[in-house]
Write a protein that holds these residues in place. Structure first.
Motif, PDB file in Angstrom:
ATOM      1  N   LEU A 174      19.666 -42.487  73.530  1.00 52.53           N
ATOM      2  CA  LEU A 174      19.430 -41.315  72.686  1.00 52.53           C
ATOM      3  C   LEU A 174      20.563 -40.289  72.830  1.00 52.53           C
ATOM      4  O   LEU A 174      21.019 -39.712  71.842  1.00 52.53           O
ATOM      5  N   ASP A 175      21.007 -40.062  74.069  1.00 52.18           N
ATOM      6  CA  ASP A 175      22.126 -39.136  74.293  1.00 52.18           C
ATOM      7  C   ASP A 175      23.389 -39.636  73.594  1.00 52.18           C
ATOM      8  O   ASP A 175      24.129 -38.854  72.980  1.00 52.18           O
ATOM      9  N   ALA A 176      23.643 -40.939  73.698  1.00 54.02           N
ATOM     10  CA  ALA A 176      24.825 -41.509  73.039  1.00 54.02           C
ATOM     11  C   ALA A 176      24.707 -41.358  71.525  1.00 54.02           C
ATOM     12  O   ALA A 176      25.675 -41.028  70.826  1.00 54.02           O
ATOM     13  N   GLY A 177      23.508 -41.570  70.968  1.00 54.62           N
ATOM     14  CA  GLY A 177      23.285 -41.402  69.529  1.00 54.62           C
ATOM     15  C   GLY A 177      23.487 -39.959  69.107  1.00 54.62           C
ATOM     16  O   GLY A 177      24.093 -39.664  68.073  1.00 54.62           O
ATOM     17  N   PHE A 178      22.960 -39.014  69.904  1.00 55.72           N
ATOM     18  CA  PHE A 178      23.151 -37.595  69.598  1.00 55.72           C
ATOM     19  C   PHE A 178      24.625 -37.212  69.687  1.00 55.72           C
ATOM     20  O   PHE A 178      25.122 -36.427  68.870  1.00 55.72           O
ATOM     21  N   ASP A 179      25.328 -37.750  70.678  1.00 53.35           N
ATOM     22  CA  ASP A 179      26.766 -37.466  70.798  1.00 53.35           C
ATOM     23  C   ASP A 179      27.525 -37.989  69.584  1.00 53.35           C
ATOM     24  O   ASP A 179      28.399 -37.308  69.040  1.00 53.35           O
ATOM     25  N   ASP A 180      27.177 -39.203  69.133  1.00 55.18           N
ATOM     26  CA  ASP A 180      27.810 -39.758  67.928  1.00 55.18           C
ATOM     27  C   ASP A 180      27.492 -38.885  66.713  1.00 55.18           C
ATOM     28  O   ASP A 180      28.374 -38.617  65.872  1.00 55.18           O
ATOM     29  N   LEU A 181      26.266 -38.437  66.610  1.00 58.44           N
ATOM     30  CA  LEU A 181      25.853 -37.589  65.492  1.00 58.44           C
ATOM     31  C   LEU A 181      26.607 -36.261  65.524  1.00 58.44           C
ATOM     32  O   LEU A 181      27.076 -35.772  64.478  1.00 58.44           O
ATOM     33  N   LYS A 182      26.745 -35.660  66.715  1.00 56.39           N
ATOM     34  CA  LYS A 182      27.489 -34.394  66.843  1.00 56.39           C
ATOM     35  C   LYS A 182      28.957 -34.597  66.437  1.00 56.39           C
ATOM     36  O   LYS A 182      29.542 -33.758  65.738  1.00 56.39           O
ATOM     37  N   GLU A 183      29.536 -35.700  66.873  1.00 51.04           N
ATOM     38  CA  GLU A 183      30.936 -35.983  66.532  1.00 51.04           C
ATOM     39  C   GLU A 183      31.096 -36.171  65.021  1.00 51.04           C
ATOM     40  O   GLU A 183      32.033 -35.653  64.410  1.00 51.04           O
ATOM     41  N   ASP A 184      30.160 -36.892  64.416  1.00 51.25           N
ATOM     42  CA  ASP A 184      30.198 -37.084  62.965  1.00 51.25           C
ATOM     43  C   ASP A 184      30.049 -35.760  62.231  1.00 51.25           C
ATOM     44  O   ASP A 184      30.723 -35.511  61.218  1.00 51.25           O
ATOM     45  N   MET A 185      29.188 -34.896  62.705  1.00 53.15           N
ATOM     46  CA  MET A 185      28.994 -33.582  62.078  1.00 53.15           C
ATOM     47  C   MET A 185      30.259 -32.727  62.190  1.00 53.15           C
ATOM     48  O   MET A 185      30.620 -32.018  61.260  1.00 53.15           O
ATOM     49  N   ARG A 186      30.935 -32.784  63.359  1.00 54.80           N
ATOM     50  CA  ARG A 186      32.190 -32.041  63.526  1.00 54.80           C
ATOM     51  C   ARG A 186      33.252 -32.554  62.561  1.00 54.80           C
ATOM     52  O   ARG A 186      33.978 -31.781  61.929  1.00 54.80           O
ATOM     53  N   ASP A 187      33.356 -33.883  62.415  1.00 59.05           N
ATOM     54  CA  ASP A 187      34.315 -34.462  61.469  1.00 59.05           C
ATOM     55  C   ASP A 187      34.006 -34.040  60.046  1.00 59.05           C
ATOM     56  O   ASP A 187      34.902 -33.679  59.268  1.00 59.05           O
ATOM     57  N   LEU A 188      32.727 -34.067  59.703  1.00 55.23           N
ATOM     58  CA  LEU A 188      32.320 -33.661  58.364  1.00 55.23           C
ATOM     59  C   LEU A 188      32.610 -32.182  58.124  1.00 55.23           C
ATOM     60  O   LEU A 188      33.098 -31.799  57.047  1.00 55.23           O
ATOM     61  N   ALA A 189      32.350 -31.342  59.109  1.00 57.20           N
ATOM     62  CA  ALA A 189      32.635 -29.908  58.973  1.00 57.20           C
ATOM     63  C   ALA A 189      34.139 -29.682  58.820  1.00 57.20           C
ATOM     64  O   ALA A 189      34.572 -28.837  58.021  1.00 57.20           O
ATOM     65  N   GLY A 190      34.932 -30.442  59.565  1.00 56.16           N
ATOM     66  CA  GLY A 190      36.390 -30.308  59.433  1.00 56.16           C
ATOM     67  C   GLY A 190      36.867 -30.724  58.059  1.00 56.16           C
ATOM     68  O   GLY A 190      37.760 -30.096  57.474  1.00 56.16           O
ATOM     69  N   ARG A 191      36.270 -31.770  57.516  1.00 55.45           N
ATOM     70  CA  ARG A 191      36.655 -32.207  56.175  1.00 55.45           C
ATOM     71  C   ARG A 191      36.221 -31.202  55.120  1.00 55.45           C
ATOM     72  O   ARG A 191      36.922 -30.965  54.141  1.00 55.45           O
ATOM     73  N   LEU A 192      35.058 -30.600  55.305  1.00 53.02           N
ATOM     74  CA  LEU A 192      34.593 -29.601  54.348  1.00 53.02           C
ATOM     75  C   LEU A 192      35.456 -28.344  54.388  1.00 53.02           C
ATOM     76  O   LEU A 192      35.638 -27.677  53.370  1.00 53.02           O
ATOM     77  N   ASP A 193      35.983 -27.997  55.572  1.00 55.24           N
ATOM     78  CA  ASP A 193      36.841 -26.820  55.680  1.00 55.24           C
ATOM     79  C   ASP A 193      38.153 -27.015  54.913  1.00 55.24           C
ATOM     80  O   ASP A 193      38.721 -26.051  54.405  1.00 55.24           O
ATOM     81  N   THR A 194      38.624 -28.252  54.842  1.00 51.83           N
ATOM     82  CA  THR A 194      39.889 -28.500  54.140  1.00 51.83           C
ATOM     83  C   THR A 194      39.687 -28.704  52.649  1.00 51.83           C
ATOM     84  O   THR A 194      40.650 -28.710  51.895  1.00 51.83           O
ATOM     85  N   LYS A 195      38.470 -28.872  52.192  1.00 50.54           N
ATOM     86  CA  LYS A 195      38.197 -29.077  50.778  1.00 50.54           C
ATOM     87  C   LYS A 195      38.380 -27.760  50.022  1.00 50.54           C
ATOM     88  O   LYS A 195      37.997 -26.702  50.482  1.00 50.54           O
ATOM     89  N   VAL A 196      38.978 -27.842  48.829  1.00 50.76           N
ATOM     90  CA  VAL A 196      39.230 -26.652  48.014  1.00 50.76           C
ATOM     91  C   VAL A 196      37.945 -26.274  47.277  1.00 50.76           C
ATOM     92  O   VAL A 196      37.271 -27.118  46.692  1.00 50.76           O
ATOM     93  N   ASP A 197      37.655 -25.001  47.309  1.00 53.14           N
ATOM     94  CA  ASP A 197      36.492 -24.479  46.609  1.00 53.14           C
ATOM     95  C   ASP A 197      36.732 -24.591  45.096  1.00 53.14           C
ATOM     96  O   ASP A 197      37.839 -24.392  44.608  1.00 53.14           O
ATOM     97  N   ALA A 198      35.695 -24.882  44.340  1.00 52.40           N
ATOM     98  CA  ALA A 198      35.822 -25.055  42.891  1.00 52.40           C
ATOM     99  C   ALA A 198      36.282 -23.766  42.222  1.00 52.40           C
ATOM    100  O   ALA A 198      37.090 -23.789  41.283  1.00 52.40           O
ATOM    101  N   ASN A 199      35.785 -22.624  42.676  1.00 55.45           N
ATOM    102  CA  ASN A 199      36.209 -21.338  42.099  1.00 55.45           C
ATOM    103  C   ASN A 199      37.685 -21.085  42.360  1.00 55.45           C
ATOM    104  O   ASN A 199      38.408 -20.612  41.488  1.00 55.45           O
ATOM    105  N   LEU A 200      38.107 -21.398  43.577  1.00 54.52           N
ATOM    106  CA  LEU A 200      39.516 -21.214  43.918  1.00 54.52           C
ATOM    107  C   LEU A 200      40.388 -22.134  43.075  1.00 54.52           C
ATOM    108  O   LEU A 200      41.440 -21.729  42.580  1.00 54.52           O
TER     109      LEU A 200
END
Length: 114
Positions: free
Chosen positions: A14-40
């Motif tokens: 379970l800890d390993a699964g949560f760690d994988d999930l946290k890592e995936d969420m960080r990657d997703l957040a990093g990708r969303l930060d680099t995405k250009v906003d539609a208004n911009l």
């Protein structure tokens, strides 16, 4: 019971699964930060369109000015050609015609004395 995992192994999985999930969420957040906003993106495209329009207007103004300059040069060339034709007529009337009249008078005078 030998195939069933122990409570400690379940906790580690379970800890390993949560760690994988946290890592995936960080990657997703990093990708969303680099995405250009539609208004911009819309604002950038509008600015690019305005710049393109201004350049098109400037090019059109330059082409119009160039055409006017060409028209003025052609008109000046026509006037110069007309002036040259007028000068040729003036030369003919002021030099050649009096010379011909003089020759005619000499010829008539020589015929009249006989």
């Amino acid at each position: 019971m030998g195939d069933e995992p122990t409570n400690g192994e379940l906790a580690r999985r379970l800890d390993a699964g949560f760690d994988d999930l946290k890592e995936d969420m960080r990657d997703l957040a990093g990708r969303l930060d680099t995405k250009v906003d539609a208004n911009l993106l819309t604002l950038q495209q509008q600015a690019q369109d305005e710049r393109t329009h201004l350049i098109a207007v400037r090019v059109s103004a330059l082409e119009d000015a160039r055409q006017k300059e060409t028209d003025v040069r052609q008109e000046e060339a026509r006037k110069a050609e007309a002036q040259r034709a007028s000068d040729r007529r003036l030369i003919l009337t002021s030099l050649v015609v009096p010379l011909l009249l003089l020759l005619l008078q000499v010829y008539l005078a020589s015929r009249g004395t006989k």
